[in-house]
Design an enzyme around this catalytic site. Structure first.
Site, PDB file in Angstrom:
ATOM      1  N   THR A 185       0.869  -1.182   0.000  1.00  0.00           N
ATOM      2  CA  THR A 185       0.000   0.000   0.000  1.00  0.00           C
ATOM      3  C   THR A 185       0.899   1.223   0.000  1.00  0.00           C
ATOM      4  OG1 THR A 185      -0.022   0.209   2.384  1.00  0.00           O
ATOM      5  CG2 THR A 185      -1.770  -1.088   1.420  1.00  0.00           C
ATOM      6  N   GLU A 331      -5.698  -3.822   2.059  1.00  0.00           N
ATOM      7  CA  GLU A 331      -5.708  -4.726   3.214  1.00  0.00           C
ATOM      8  C   GLU A 331      -6.950  -5.616   3.249  1.00  0.00           C
ATOM      9  OE1 GLU A 331      -4.961  -1.570   3.187  1.00  0.00           O
ATOM     10  OE2 GLU A 331      -3.430  -1.024   4.656  1.00  0.00           O
ATOM     11  N   LYS A 438     -11.587  16.691  15.090  1.00  0.00           N
ATOM     12  CA  LYS A 438     -12.032  16.264  16.418  1.00  0.00           C
ATOM     13  C   LYS A 438     -12.258  17.499  17.272  1.00  0.00           C
ATOM     14  CE  LYS A 438      -9.683  12.247  15.164  1.00  0.00           C
ATOM     15  NZ  LYS A 438      -8.611  12.141  14.198  1.00  0.00           N
ATOM     16  N   TRP A 443     -16.981  14.510  16.263  1.00  0.00           N
ATOM     17  CA  TRP A 443     -16.246  14.418  15.012  1.00  0.00           C
ATOM     18  C   TRP A 443     -16.981  15.219  13.947  1.00  0.00           C
ATOM     19  CZ3 TRP A 443     -14.236   8.716  14.121  1.00  0.00           C
ATOM     20  CH2 TRP A 443     -13.236   8.449  15.070  1.00  0.00           C
TER      21      TRP A 443
HETATM   22  P1  AMP Z   1      -6.147   1.395  -1.551  1.00  0.00           P
HETATM   23  O1  AMP Z   1      -5.683   0.509  -0.462  1.00  0.00           O
HETATM   24  O2  AMP Z   1      -5.043   2.102  -2.265  1.00  0.00           O
HETATM   25  O3  AMP Z   1      -7.060   0.673  -2.477  1.00  0.00           O
HETATM   26  O4  AMP Z   1      -6.994   2.581  -0.892  1.00  0.00           O
HETATM   27  C1  AMP Z   1      -8.070   2.272  -0.065  1.00  0.00           C
HETATM   28  C2  AMP Z   1      -8.738   3.532   0.381  1.00  0.00           C
HETATM   29  O5  AMP Z   1      -9.352   4.197  -0.720  1.00  0.00           O
HETATM   30  C3  AMP Z   1      -9.871   3.277   1.347  1.00  0.00           C
HETATM   31  O6  AMP Z   1      -9.417   3.108   2.674  1.00  0.00           O
HETATM   32  C4  AMP Z   1     -10.705   4.539   1.178  1.00  0.00           C
HETATM   33  O7  AMP Z   1     -10.184   5.619   1.930  1.00  0.00           O
HETATM   34  C5  AMP Z   1     -10.540   4.840  -0.302  1.00  0.00           C
HETATM   35  N1  AMP Z   1     -11.693   4.296  -1.045  1.00  0.00           N
HETATM   36  C6  AMP Z   1     -11.810   3.111  -1.648  1.00  0.00           C
HETATM   37  N2  AMP Z   1     -13.003   2.977  -2.237  1.00  0.00           N
HETATM   38  C7  AMP Z   1     -13.687   4.118  -1.986  1.00  0.00           C
HETATM   39  C8  AMP Z   1     -14.982   4.598  -2.327  1.00  0.00           C
HETATM   40  N3  AMP Z   1     -15.820   3.886  -3.059  1.00  0.00           N
HETATM   41  N4  AMP Z   1     -15.330   5.826  -1.878  1.00  0.00           N
HETATM   42  C9  AMP Z   1     -14.496   6.580  -1.137  1.00  0.00           C
HETATM   43  N5  AMP Z   1     -13.249   6.186  -0.798  1.00  0.00           N
HETATM   44  C10 AMP Z   1     -12.845   4.964  -1.219  1.00  0.00           C
END
Ligand code: AMP
Length: 538
Positions: A185, A331, A438, A443
């Site tokens: 990641t 993850e 916060k 929140w």
């Molecule tokens: P990644 O691990 O690079 O795929 O990023 C994951 C993160 O992308 C998640 O924890 C979210 O913060 C964001 N994310 C994934 N899907 C969405 C979605 N449909 N809407 C908003 N944020 C998203």
């Protein structure tokens, strides 16, 4: 009393075996570096996969060895997916869009022994190869005629590498908890962290994601994943499509090319696609400009970041395509929620339905979710209260590669997202934990405030960050970019009246020329926080 069922390990090898025998006639169409339209069947793919497994064996690859790919979505990448994992080694997919220093770190951290790369990335590999001592072989994903001119020592081409090898291979019996693949990641702070998937997690994720109220895959479908195969296993489609016999269309390096995507959709009769919002905006522009329809396409799955309303509306109205929001993360293999209308929601007016379509969707079976407030108490699923999203399940990471466990005392993984869930089960992401403000034990969602700000006709872009406040701890500061017109702070704040609770209103507004963005085009709140580090409210 124990059940009397067979204990057959859930492995990717079983997906391959099934796909080869039952779905062998299913087509795979690719745009490759050395071929604008490559076409073969799953049966051809697995024959070459066996040759590749023999070729890997000839290099002395052992169980658990990490083998990297830096590649676009195409048929050779698909063969690597299966040959590497099913022979017991670990497929390490690398995102070529990362900074070269991050890629170097990742290769060295994973101790990759071989790197397979798309010839387009030859300049990147040239710069890296001397700094990655674990890598013994670099192999370019092309035939001999297309081998790039480069300084990479003893470079082989993929076709010559597999050519002389036998197309039968005795696949080893693997345990279902053996590692199958690895994906890092790219967090905004610190080094990238490796998520190590298992055969079991991959099989279970493939089964759940293929369900009718998720990706809904079948032999009647043709799927074109625009999500790269280097990003969370291409949302698992390289496994779930062969498992279900769904035809695969892999657009190679042409993922941002509206014309190629349209051709592929119409010529291959693509029924379903998946990718991040920006891809769908590009395609939408192309379809509108070229006045082209896409009659076979019935649904688009959007994830990775929030889906704009315009996208859902225009694909529906102009092209009769339904856009489904999905949420997940590296993850989580990645799928966590999927947006499908329940009969109750489908019975609402179009305007009311939109409010639900914009949410990230309902939790898929296999994922257990908790939404916790700032004191760690579970919040009610009333669609208003929001908190930290924590998950557990068989395809959720328990820790990072070469690091300890990263789950809380209840066995949950903290996603870093903040969300609410409504009584119908629809989750709405309201923020990232590090961005939420916060304020005195409450929140405040920065995203909600930003959405309201950009709803003002004279505001082009907006960001909200928390700044220190003596009494409340933190209060929201709105930073906005105008559309070259004068807007006062008072006027902009008046626009918030009645749209949010009083305590959520931004305390102050700052106008700047442009907002900082990351290498991947996302708003960089980290840079904004640094820029406004000395700002104090109250
Ligand atoms: P990644 O691990 O690079 O795929 O990023 C994951 C993160 O992308 C998640 O924890 C979210 O913060 C964001 N994310 C994934 N899907 C969405 C979605 N449909 N809407 C908003 N944020 C998203």
């Amino acid at each position: 009393m124990k059940g009397q069922m067979m204990d057959v390990p859930l492995t990717i090898t079983e997906i391959m075996r099934h796909a080869d025998r039952i779905n062998g006639e299913t087509e795979v169409v690719s745009v490759a570096y050395d071929n604008p339209r490559h076409r073969y069947t799953l049966s051809d793919a697995f024959k070459r996969t066996r040759k590749l497994a023999n070729a890997l064996k000839s290099l002395g690859i052992k169980k658990g060895d990490r083998i990297a790919t830096l590649a676009w979505n195409d048929y050779r990448h698909l063969e690597l997916y299966y040959a590497i994992s099913c022979s017991g080694s670990v497929l390490h997919t690398i995102n070529p869009r990362l900074f070269p220093e991050q890629i170097e770190y990742i290769i060295n951290h994973a101790e990759d022994g071989i790197v397979f790369f798309d010839p387009l990335f030859a300049p990147l590999i040239e710069g890296l190869q001397a700094k990655c001592p674990s890598v013994k072989h670099f192999i370019a994903l092309c035939d001999a005629a297309h081998l790039p001119e480069t300084s990479i020592p003893e470079l082989m081409d993929y076709e010559s590498f597999i050519e002389s090898h036998n197309d039968s291979f005795d696949w080893p019996q693997l345990a279902e908890d053996d590692a199958s693949s690895l994906c890092y990641t790219s967090g905004t702070t610190g080094h990238p962290k490796g998520v190590l998937y298992s055969h079991r997690s991959t099989v279970l994720h493939s089964l759940a994601s293929a369900l009718p109220d998720a990706f809904s895959l079948s032999v009647h479908d043709t799927v074109m994943p625009i999500v790269p195969m280097f990003h969370v296993n291409g949302w698992g489609l390289a496994y779930s499509a062969p498992m279900t016999g769904t035809k695969l269309v892999l657009p190679g390096p042409k993922m941002a090319d509206g014309e190629t995507l349209t051709d592929l959709i119409n010529n291959e009769e693509v029924t379903m696609t998946a990718g991040v919002p920006v891809v769908w905006l590009t395609l939408l522009e192309h379809l509108k400009q070229s006045d082209t329809q896409v009659p076979s396409l019935s649904r688009i799955i959007v994830g990775g970041s929030a889906c704009p309303e315009l996208l859902i509306q225009e694909y529906d109205e102009l092209f009769d395509v339904s856009v489904h929001h999905a949420w997940g993360m590296t993850e989580m293999s990645p799928l966590g929620t999927f947006n499908q209308m329940t009969p109750k929601i489908a019975a609402l007016s179009e305007q009311e339905q939109m409010a639900y379509k914009l949410k990230q969707g309902r939790i898929v079976f296999g994922v257990d979710m908790r939404i916790e407030d700032w004191q760690g108490e579970a919040v009610e699923w009333d669609g208003h209260q929001f908190g930290a999203v924590k998950v557990r399940g068989p395809w959720v990471a328990s820790g990072y590669y070469k690091q300890g466990e990263s789950i809380d005392s209840n066995g949950y993984f903290d996603t870093g997202d903040v969300a609410s869930i409504d009584p119908h089960g629809y989750m709405l992401i309201t923020d990232r934990s590090k961005d939420v403000i916060k304020s005195g034990g409450e929140w405040i969602s920065s995203i909600e405030l930003e959405n309201i700000a950009v709803g003002h006709p004279d505001i082009k872009e907006a960001a909200v960050i928390g700044v220190p406040h003596k009494k409340w701890g933190e209060r929201p500061l709105l930073i906005a970019v105008t559309r070259d017109v004068d807007v006062s702070a008072e006027e902009l704040l008046a626009h918030f009246e009645g749209k949010v609770a009083k305590f959520c209103m931004p305390d102050a507004v700052e106008f700047i020329k442009e907002l900082p963005h990351t290498a991947t085009g996302k708003l960089s709140k980290k840079d904004l926080r640094e820029q406004f580090a000395s700002y104090v409210l109250g």
